[in-house]
Design a protein around this motif. Structure first.
Motif, mmCIF file in Angstrom:
data_model
loop_
_atom_site.group_PDB
_atom_site.id
_atom_site.type_symbol
_atom_site.label_atom_id
_atom_site.label_comp_id
_atom_site.label_asym_id
_atom_site.label_seq_id
_atom_site.Cartn_x
_atom_site.Cartn_y
_atom_site.Cartn_z
ATOM 1 N N MET A 1 0.822 -1.193 0.000
ATOM 2 C CA MET A 1 0.000 0.000 0.000
ATOM 3 C C MET A 1 0.862 1.250 0.000
ATOM 4 S SD MET A 1 -3.086 0.841 -0.097
ATOM 5 C CE MET A 1 -4.332 1.936 0.372
ATOM 6 N N MET A 2 1.963 1.203 0.697
ATOM 7 C CA MET A 2 2.868 2.354 0.781
ATOM 8 C C MET A 2 3.517 2.624 -0.575
ATOM 9 S SD MET A 2 3.955 4.561 2.840
ATOM 10 C CE MET A 2 5.290 5.461 3.524
ATOM 11 N N LYS A 3 3.847 1.551 -1.312
ATOM 12 C CA LYS A 3 4.457 1.719 -2.624
ATOM 13 C C LYS A 3 3.489 2.382 -3.597
ATOM 14 C CE LYS A 3 7.820 -1.995 -2.526
ATOM 15 N NZ LYS A 3 8.338 -3.189 -3.194
ATOM 16 N N ILE A 4 2.226 2.047 -3.517
ATOM 17 C CA ILE A 4 1.223 2.637 -4.404
ATOM 18 C C ILE A 4 1.113 4.132 -4.141
ATOM 19 C CG2 ILE A 4 -1.235 2.689 -4.963
ATOM 20 C CD1 ILE A 4 -1.295 -0.328 -4.445
ATOM 21 N N LYS A 5 1.121 4.523 -2.873
ATOM 22 C CA LYS A 5 1.045 5.937 -2.529
ATOM 23 C C LYS A 5 2.272 6.676 -3.052
ATOM 24 C CE LYS A 5 -1.843 5.607 1.578
ATOM 25 N NZ LYS A 5 -1.930 5.841 3.022
ATOM 26 N N LEU A 6 3.436 6.072 -2.925
ATOM 27 C CA LEU A 6 4.660 6.710 -3.413
ATOM 28 C C LEU A 6 4.644 6.861 -4.928
ATOM 29 C CD1 LEU A 6 7.421 5.058 -1.179
ATOM 30 C CD2 LEU A 6 6.591 7.410 -1.098
ATOM 31 N N VAL A 7 4.136 5.858 -5.617
ATOM 32 C CA VAL A 7 4.042 5.922 -7.075
ATOM 33 C C VAL A 7 3.073 7.024 -7.493
ATOM 34 C CG1 VAL A 7 3.251 4.658 -9.120
ATOM 35 C CG2 VAL A 7 4.711 3.521 -7.441
ATOM 36 N N ILE A 8 1.943 7.111 -6.810
ATOM 37 C CA ILE A 8 0.955 8.144 -7.132
ATOM 38 C C ILE A 8 1.533 9.528 -6.877
ATOM 39 C CG2 ILE A 8 -1.267 9.134 -6.428
ATOM 40 C CD1 ILE A 8 -2.247 6.247 -6.006
#
Length: 59
Positions: A1-8
């Protein structure tokens, strides 16, 4: 979930940087605008000349 936020967040930052670069008008853009205006003026003059020739032949 943290990786998705960073990508966004990274995509949003990259997109905003890209869009802010579009706001700057450089010499090539100014030259292109001048060419566009010159061509439009020439087209208007040609149309006016054609109208005058048509009027002259109608007389």
């Amino acid at each position: 979930m943290m990786k998705i936020k960073l990508v966004i967040i990274a995509l949003l930052l990259a997109g905003s940087a890209w869009l802010s670069g579009c706001e700057q008008e450089g010499p090539a853009e100014r030259a292109g605008e001048n060419i566009d205006q010159t061509m439009e003026d020439a087209g208007d003059r040609m149309e006016d000349a054609g109208d005058r020739m048509e009027d002259a032949t109608d007389r």
